[in-house]
Design a protein around this motif. Structure first.
Motif, PDB file in Angstrom:
ATOM      1  N   SER A 407       0.840  -1.195   0.000  1.00  0.00           N
ATOM      2  CA  SER A 407       0.000   0.000   0.000  1.00  0.00           C
ATOM      3  C   SER A 407       0.877   1.248   0.000  1.00  0.00           C
ATOM      4  O   SER A 407       1.947   1.275   0.615  1.00  0.00           O
ATOM      5  N   VAL A 408       0.427   2.262  -0.709  1.00  0.00           N
ATOM      6  CA  VAL A 408       1.140   3.532  -0.805  1.00  0.00           C
ATOM      7  C   VAL A 408       0.201   4.640  -0.359  1.00  0.00           C
ATOM      8  O   VAL A 408      -0.935   4.733  -0.835  1.00  0.00           O
ATOM      9  N   PHE A 409       0.673   5.468   0.570  1.00  0.00           N
ATOM     10  CA  PHE A 409      -0.128   6.591   1.065  1.00  0.00           C
ATOM     11  C   PHE A 409       0.426   7.875   0.469  1.00  0.00           C
ATOM     12  O   PHE A 409       1.604   8.200   0.655  1.00  0.00           O
ATOM     13  N   LEU A 410      -0.410   8.597  -0.269  1.00  0.00           N
ATOM     14  CA  LEU A 410       0.011   9.830  -0.927  1.00  0.00           C
ATOM     15  C   LEU A 410      -0.436  11.046  -0.120  1.00  0.00           C
ATOM     16  O   LEU A 410      -1.554  11.067   0.412  1.00  0.00           O
ATOM     17  N   THR A 411       0.414  12.047  -0.035  1.00  0.00           N
ATOM     18  CA  THR A 411       0.092  13.274   0.692  1.00  0.00           C
ATOM     19  C   THR A 411       0.527  14.486  -0.114  1.00  0.00           C
ATOM     20  O   THR A 411       1.304  14.383  -1.064  1.00  0.00           O
ATOM     21  N   ASN A 412       0.009  15.664   0.314  1.00  0.00           N
ATOM     22  CA  ASN A 412       0.412  16.961  -0.252  1.00  0.00           C
ATOM     23  C   ASN A 412       0.022  17.131  -1.717  1.00  0.00           C
ATOM     24  O   ASN A 412       0.648  17.887  -2.450  1.00  0.00           O
ATOM     25  N   ALA A 413      -1.025  16.428  -2.163  1.00  0.00           N
ATOM     26  CA  ALA A 413      -1.484  16.575  -3.542  1.00  0.00           C
ATOM     27  C   ALA A 413      -2.475  17.726  -3.641  1.00  0.00           C
ATOM     28  O   ALA A 413      -3.244  17.986  -2.710  1.00  0.00           O
ATOM     29  N   GLU A 414      -2.473  18.408  -4.766  1.00  0.00           N
ATOM     30  CA  GLU A 414      -3.418  19.495  -4.980  1.00  0.00           C
ATOM     31  C   GLU A 414      -4.844  18.952  -5.155  1.00  0.00           C
ATOM     32  O   GLU A 414      -5.804  19.587  -4.732  1.00  0.00           O
ATOM     33  N   GLU A 415      -4.978  17.780  -5.779  1.00  0.00           N
ATOM     34  CA  GLU A 415      -6.272  17.120  -5.863  1.00  0.00           C
ATOM     35  C   GLU A 415      -6.475  16.295  -4.597  1.00  0.00           C
ATOM     36  O   GLU A 415      -5.757  15.321  -4.357  1.00  0.00           O
ATOM     37  N   LYS A 416      -7.446  16.668  -3.780  1.00  0.00           N
ATOM     38  CA  LYS A 416      -7.600  16.036  -2.470  1.00  0.00           C
ATOM     39  C   LYS A 416      -7.876  14.542  -2.581  1.00  0.00           C
ATOM     40  O   LYS A 416      -7.570  13.783  -1.654  1.00  0.00           O
ATOM     41  N   GLU A 417      -8.484  14.085  -3.714  1.00  0.00           N
ATOM     42  CA  GLU A 417      -8.773  12.656  -3.882  1.00  0.00           C
ATOM     43  C   GLU A 417      -7.500  11.813  -3.925  1.00  0.00           C
ATOM     44  O   GLU A 417      -7.544  10.610  -3.682  1.00  0.00           O
ATOM     45  N   LYS A 418      -6.385  12.454  -4.252  1.00  0.00           N
ATOM     46  CA  LYS A 418      -5.124  11.705  -4.320  1.00  0.00           C
ATOM     47  C   LYS A 418      -4.483  11.522  -2.942  1.00  0.00           C
ATOM     48  O   LYS A 418      -3.583  10.687  -2.788  1.00  0.00           O
ATOM     49  N   ASN A 419      -4.912  12.273  -1.959  1.00  0.00           N
ATOM     50  CA  ASN A 419      -4.339  12.162  -0.619  1.00  0.00           C
ATOM     51  C   ASN A 419      -4.992  11.011   0.138  1.00  0.00           C
ATOM     52  O   ASN A 419      -5.775  11.201   1.063  1.00  0.00           O
TER      53      ASN A 419
END
Length: 451
Positions: A407-419
């Protein structure tokens, strides 16, 4: 500044079993490793110079020895050490921390300047063995055909197998493969015709085509903290939990069908298919591989081409049905959008059990149980088609080390769905003059919203 480090171990083999003779290298021009649960075989391509320097002082190999010691070294061809069927291990990392990145066999050595060494993971071993052994007491050749020294295709080219998964388990145990086999929990496939010329991987390919059953090797740790290869065969490759399967089956159930399945039967079917067991297995803590990683946009994500996907983006449905030996009419179970396109039909045959039509009450009860299993099978497949998440990939540095199904957790994206946390589908790992990188292809959105 981080220093890159690489180590390659090449083991001579006897009958594909590694021997004690090992060659070690620490300098290469380029390494590319491609890994995915969707393909049967992970591959590695190593680019090296034609000639290397060896030292007779300590019997070790590598170009760096020419710089260390000006005495007693000579130039030798790389082809002396990299040969087809040799077992190979690749270790990559930073600042002296080597992490096992690939284990398998050399499949091809090509080119002259530079030389490219093409390797397959441990699936290579299974490609060397037929699914139906010539000496199988139940399905083997007739007596006059047993002198099959050249491993040729026999005249009776197919075998009828009543429980193919059990036969597969027996075969894997008999060939004594140099890797671990995870517990196989798959629904009964009924009777299958198996082509005698198929090797084991070709049989697994047939299961994937007909039943959406995935087979792949995964790098994991043993109890002593050493890397090992583990063969996984599962009908739930995306690791959907019981709650998600229920959500899919309830939301997309075809309302036109008159038979409403009791909740207890669905729970039982999910339990029988080992859905939770698969999820829990992959969540075990591993001393080498973390199993997850956090990546931050504009920090350790070099670039991305991710696109958000929605569960309801396409209207589809899936059908599963099973036939019995004394019935010409199969028992079906369809799930999905009622006006959707039928994208897949899974057909099972039970030639060992007969349906009892004499007692209508008992027959209805049996039919409900059968449809519960079929509904779960179709629900897992539909969940894969209707998944919500992302498509595309991120490019990162070599650590944290990520594998397919991590699993990969994404943060600090401009599109909130990617966080959010997402499941890994594929990883392409590169090492060389351009640095140490991993291109991580992502898929479904995981249930956990925070880390």
């Amino acid at each position: 500044m981080l220093n890159l480090n690489c180590k390659i171990k090449v083991h001579e083999t006897s009958g594909l079993i590694p021997t004690g003779k090992v060659y070690e290298f620490s300098h290469v021009k380029d390494i590319r490793i491609q890994s995915s649960y969707k393909t049967f075989t992970d591959t590695a391509t190593i680019t090296m110079p034609k000639a290397i320097v060896t030292s007779a002082v300590n019997n070790s190999l590598g170009i760096e020895l020419a710089r260390r010691s000006p005495i007693d070294f000579k130039q030798r061809s790389i082809n002396e050490f990299f040969k087809i069927d040799h077992f190979i291990e690749i270790f990559l990392g930073y600042n002296g921390d080597y992490k096992p990145a690939f284990r398998g066999y050399i499949r091809e050595v090509k080119g002259d300047a530079p030389v490219k060494i093409v390797c397959d993971d441990m699936m290579y071993y299974l490609k060397k063995y037929k699914m139906i052994a010539t000496d199988d007491p139940e399905l083997g050749l007739r007596n006059e055909e047993k002198d099959d020294d050249e491993n040729e295709i026999p005249r009776n080219n197919s075998a009828i197998v009543n429980q193919p998964i059990e036969k597969l388990k027996e075969r894997l145990k008999k060939i004594e493969a140099p890797f671990e086999v995870a517990e196989i929990k798959i629904e009964d496939l009924g009777t299958r015709k198996i082509d005698r010329k198929w090797n084991i991987v070709e049989f697994l390919d047939n299961l994937k085509e007909d039943f959406h059953i995935y087979s792949f090797m995964r790098l994991e740790s043993d109890k002593d903290g050493n890397a090992k290869s583990v063969l996984h065969i599962t009908s739930n490759p995306c690791l959907y939990k019981q709650e998600k399967i229920k959500e899919i089956t309830d939301k997309y159930e075809d309302k036109t069908q008159k038979l409403k399945l009791p909740e207890r039967l669905l729970d039982r079917a999910i339990s029988l298919l080992g859905i939770n067991d698969v999820v829990d297995f992959f969540r075990k803590k591993d001393p080498i591989y973390p199993g997850d990683g956090t990546f931050r946009f504009h920090y350790n994500i070099i670039n991305d081409n991710l696109k958000i996907t929605e569960e309801d983006a396409k209207k589809v449905k899936v059908r599963a049905e099973i036939s019995y030996v004394n019935s010409n009419v199969p028992i079906p179970q369809e799930i999905g959008d009622s006006d959707g396109r039928l994208v897949k039909q899974y057909v099972f045959h039970n030639n060992e059990e007969e349906l009892d039509f004499s007692n209508p009450v008992e027959f209805k009860k049996k039919k409900e149980e059968i449809k519960g299993v079929l509904k779960t099978i179709a629900g897992v497949r539909l969940a894969h088609l209707k998944q919500k998440g992302v498509t595309g990939s991120i490019t990162t540095f070599g650590e944290p080390f990520i594998r397919p199904l991590d699993s990969v957790f994404l943060t600090n994206a401009e599109e909130k769905e990617k966080n959010n946390p997402f499941q890994v589908e594929e990883v392409e790992r590169t090492y060389g003059v351009g640095g140490y990188r991993q291109v991580i292809s992502l898929g479904r959105l995981l249930e956990e919203k925070t880390k």
